[in-house]
Design a protein around this motif. Structure first.
Motif, PDB file in Angstrom:
ATOM      1  N   GLU A 192     -21.405   2.711  -0.237  1.00 18.87           N
ATOM      2  CA  GLU A 192     -20.639   2.825   0.871  1.00 18.87           C
ATOM      3  C   GLU A 192     -21.714   2.705   1.844  1.00 18.87           C
ATOM      4  OE1 GLU A 192     -18.746   6.714   1.468  1.00 18.87           O
ATOM      5  OE2 GLU A 192     -17.575   6.341  -0.263  1.00 18.87           O
ATOM      6  N   LEU A 193     -22.752   3.044   1.760  1.00 20.60           N
ATOM      7  CA  LEU A 193     -23.851   2.754   2.658  1.00 20.60           C
ATOM      8  C   LEU A 193     -24.595   1.509   3.018  1.00 20.60           C
ATOM      9  CD1 LEU A 193     -25.670   6.319   2.302  1.00 20.60           C
ATOM     10  CD2 LEU A 193     -24.324   5.686   4.178  1.00 20.60           C
ATOM     11  N   ILE A 194     -24.435   1.009   1.897  1.00 21.53           N
ATOM     12  CA  ILE A 194     -25.240  -0.556   1.943  1.00 21.53           C
ATOM     13  C   ILE A 194     -24.246  -1.613   2.234  1.00 21.53           C
ATOM     14  CG2 ILE A 194     -26.261  -2.385   0.272  1.00 21.53           C
ATOM     15  CD1 ILE A 194     -28.002   0.543   0.854  1.00 21.53           C
ATOM     16  N   PRO A 195     -24.380  -2.317   3.185  1.00 24.90           N
ATOM     17  CA  PRO A 195     -23.394  -3.498   3.480  1.00 24.90           C
ATOM     18  C   PRO A 195     -23.399  -4.640   2.454  1.00 24.90           C
ATOM     19  CG  PRO A 195     -25.335  -3.516   4.913  1.00 24.90           C
ATOM     20  CD  PRO A 195     -25.600  -2.508   4.208  1.00 24.90           C
ATOM     21  N   ASP A 196     -22.117  -5.073   2.517  1.00 25.89           N
ATOM     22  CA  ASP A 196     -21.934  -5.984   1.421  1.00 25.89           C
ATOM     23  C   ASP A 196     -22.511  -7.221   1.691  1.00 25.89           C
ATOM     24  OD1 ASP A 196     -20.310  -6.621  -0.985  1.00 25.89           O
ATOM     25  OD2 ASP A 196     -18.930  -7.862   0.199  1.00 25.89           O
ATOM     26  N   ARG A 197     -23.135  -7.947   0.719  1.00 21.09           N
ATOM     27  CA  ARG A 197     -23.869  -9.212   1.040  1.00 21.09           C
ATOM     28  C   ARG A 197     -25.005  -9.273   2.016  1.00 21.09           C
ATOM     29  NH1 ARG A 197     -22.401 -10.903  -4.206  1.00 21.09           N
ATOM     30  NH2 ARG A 197     -20.164 -10.583  -4.386  1.00 21.09           N
ATOM     31  N   GLU A 198     -25.705  -8.312   2.028  1.00 22.54           N
ATOM     32  CA  GLU A 198     -26.603  -8.443   3.262  1.00 22.54           C
ATOM     33  C   GLU A 198     -28.007  -8.466   2.719  1.00 22.54           C
ATOM     34  OE1 GLU A 198     -26.700  -6.485   6.725  1.00 22.54           O
ATOM     35  OE2 GLU A 198     -24.674  -7.067   7.328  1.00 22.54           O
ATOM     36  N   PHE A 199     -28.189  -7.682   1.649  1.00 28.39           N
ATOM     37  CA  PHE A 199     -29.538  -7.489   0.956  1.00 28.39           C
ATOM     38  C   PHE A 199     -29.595  -8.079  -0.433  1.00 28.39           C
ATOM     39  CE2 PHE A 199     -28.942  -4.066   4.222  1.00 28.39           C
ATOM     40  CZ  PHE A 199     -30.455  -4.471   4.813  1.00 28.39           C
ATOM     41  N   SER A 200     -30.922  -8.513  -0.629  1.00 32.51           N
ATOM     42  CA  SER A 200     -31.045  -8.850  -2.106  1.00 32.51           C
ATOM     43  C   SER A 200     -31.269  -7.792  -3.115  1.00 32.51           C
ATOM     44  CB  SER A 200     -32.170  -9.848  -2.182  1.00 32.51           C
ATOM     45  OG  SER A 200     -33.494  -9.224  -2.206  1.00 32.51           O
ATOM     46  N   MET A 201     -30.893  -8.019  -4.094  1.00 34.13           N
ATOM     47  CA  MET A 201     -31.150  -6.903  -5.168  1.00 34.13           C
ATOM     48  C   MET A 201     -32.492  -6.427  -5.048  1.00 34.13           C
ATOM     49  SD  MET A 201     -28.213  -5.954  -6.538  1.00 34.13           S
ATOM     50  CE  MET A 201     -28.399  -5.254  -8.405  1.00 34.13           C
TER      51      MET A 201
END
Ligand SMILES: Nc1ncnc2c1ncn2[C@@H]1O[C@H](COP(=O)(O)OP(=O)(O)OP(=O)(O)O)[C@@H](O)[C@H]1O
Length: 528
Positions: A479-488
């Motif tokens: 929930e806390l990590i926005p979708d498709r904003e950070f690389s793995m």
């Protein structure tokens, strides 16, 4: 008159004697040595007898060697040859080898992470580089193998003007060559057994020869978290390909398959290739297009030299060329194509590979059959259509920035790597993901356990290994990590800051996301 004609000659001789040349002096010294002592005959006899004796000695040695060689089979194995590594590993595991008197110490892995003889007293651990004994240079040792006496020696021979390479010579007291085959087979099996959990990685040297550079432990496919369906898609395709040689032959289709993995940096392209190599039991051959000295011919030769079943890996296929790869662009483009990576070589050291050279190497007549080619790029759109076309790159797979599902899964696997509950088979639940177009939506709950409301709270005093807690934690992290904003890779880096502290990872996630967002915004502002 006659006395007059003799005089000049006498004069000349006299002047020669007065100033003898070094050569004449040496000759005259030897002659005088024989004559002055009055024992010239004895000297001559001694000289001739000595010469005959030496000749006889050499003949006898030759006959002796020829006779002895009738009973020995000699095998010479050169360093960098696979069989050299097999033999070294086999040798290191021979119990009677430990009793050898002349040994040297070596910490090379021979492609199997050094499971050779331990130095006495060294604790057995899983370290990659372990010191081990090996025959020392220019001395030999002996041992028994299947009832045969073996002498082993190691020497060094020149390898080009600056280097040397080892040669392992094995002499077996036997007449039947079968024993050599048996020995090589045994050595190979020992090596393969030791290497079972490893993937060997080869690279080419400046002489354009494939050399084993290292062996890495296999990475479980489950450790790569992708949107549902991607891993299966690549794995099944590769498995099917490897099992369909006959199908290809019957139809006259070249037995080769190319995979183009493209997309965001740090999204798992390289990782999945290493993982697949382990899963399929293949070794990786890295083709570095920007390697010094690599030109079209050398590339063709290198690709033709690949073993029949292997993974050929071309990383950052676009970066080998300063300009975008296409057949029409004559000059390097001045403007860099957007991407997080540095461009390839500068114009001063532009590689000598042309696009047509690369295309020919990939599917020309000399191209190796049976290989899987994996190419990766962050700049898909810059690749020439000819390079991307089926036949060269048959399967194109996009790797995007992390979805929420991936973030949650990464969290769970990061803190409970041994949990195999969500392996390949159960991750495929059939529906497709709206965002990526190739995956299914993440499951609402990975474990169907109804907990009392107060138990659902993630508190620091709760056991970190508790799967239910981790599932709940991963849901929260998702929930806390926005979708498709950070690389793995970025998310993994964040979790590394909270190694062993999942509660902190959740606690600090919101602040981290804001901070990273601000950094990104600043970078964008600066570049504008
Ligand atoms: N999908 C993933 N699942 C698990 N770990 C990942 C994933 N993607 C990246 N990582 C981690 O991030 C690091 C970098 O990943 P990797 O080198 O595979 O990315 P890449 O896509 O090849 O990047 P690049 O395009 O920059 O070469 C690795 O340590 C890897 O473990």
């Amino acid at each position: 008159m006659s006395s007059q004609t003799e005089n000049p000659a006498c004069t000349t001789t006299a002047s020669q004697d007065a100033n003898p040349s070094p050569h004449n002096f040496a000759v005259s010294t030897i002659v005088s040595l024989f004559s002055s002592s009055g024992q010239s005959g004895d000297w001559l006899k001694l000289f001739i007898v000595g010469g005959i004796l030496e000749l006889l000695r050499r003949c006898l040695m030759y006959i002796w060697k020829t006779l002895v060689n009738q009973f020995w089979i000699t095998l010479a194995l050169e360093e960098y040859n696979d069989s050299y590594s097999w033999m070294m590993v086999w040798l290191s595991q021979q119990p009677n080898w430990t009793q050898a008197k002349e040994l040297s110490i070596n910490s090379r892995s021979f492609g199997v992470g050094c499971r050779g003889l331990l130095v006495e007293g060294e604790a057995e651990d899983n370290s990659q580089q372990r010191i081990k004994f090996m025959p020392c240079i220019d001395c030999s040792a002996s041992l028994w193998y299947r009832g045969h006496y073996i002498r082993i020696s190691r020497s060094q021979v020149p390898d080009g003007p600056f280097y040397t390479k080892d040669v392992l010579t094995i002499k077996i007291l036997a007449r039947d060559h079968k024993i050599i085959n048996q020995l090589l087979l045994d050595a190979k099996n020992v090596w393969k057994g030791v290497k079972e959990e490893l993937v060997s990685i080869y690279s080419s040297n400046t002489k354009n020869e494939w050399r084993l550079i290292t062996s890495r432990p296999k990475r479980p496919l489950s450790s790569i978290v992708l949107d549902v369906g991607i891993k299966e898609k690549i794995l099944n395709d590769a498995k099917e390909f490897l099992n369909s040689k006959r199908w290809y032959t019957e139809r006259g289709i070249p037995f080769r398959r190319g995979y183009l993995l493209y997309g965001a940096p740090g999204s798992g392209k390289t990782s999945i290739i290493h993982s697949l190599a382990g899963e399929l039991g293949l070794d990786i051959y890295i083709i570095s297009l920007s390697r010094t000295g690599l030109d079209d011919n050398a590339l063709q030769e290198l690709i033709a030299d690949l073993p029949e079943k292997c993974i050929a890996l071309m990383e950052d296929i676009d970066a080998a060329f300063h300009h975008s790869i296409n057949r029409t662009s004559e000059k390097p483009e001045k403007k860099l194509i957007t991407g997080d990576k540095e461009p390839g070589p500068t114009s001063n050291d532009t590689p000598k590979i042309s696009l047509s050279g690369l295309l020919n190497a990939l599917d020309g007549v000399g191209a190796q059959e049976g290989r899987l080619l994996f190419a990766t790029t962050n700049r898909y759109e810059t690749l020439d259509a000819a390079l991307r076309r089926p036949g060269r790159m048959d399967l194109h797979v996009e790797f995007k920035l992390a979805s929420k599902h991936q973030a949650g899964e990464l969290f769970r696997r990061f803190y409970a790597p041994d949990d195999t509950a969500a392996d390949l088979e159960d991750s495929d639940d059939g529906e497709s993901d709206k965002d990526s177009g190739y995956c299914t939506p993440p499951k609402e709950k990975l474990v169907d356990v109804e907990l009392p409301e107060e138990e659902k709270l993630l508190t620091p005093d709760r056991k970190e290994s508790d799967l239910v807690q981790l599932v709940l934690g991963s849901e929260k992290f998702k929930e806390l990590i926005p979708d498709r904003e950070f690389s793995m890779a970025a998310l993994q880096g964040y979790l590394m800051m909270h190694k062993g502290r999942p509660y902190d990872a959740i606690e600090c996630a919101e602040a981290w996301v804001k901070e990273e967002g601000a950094k990104k915004g600043k970078v964008v502002e600066d570049t504008v």
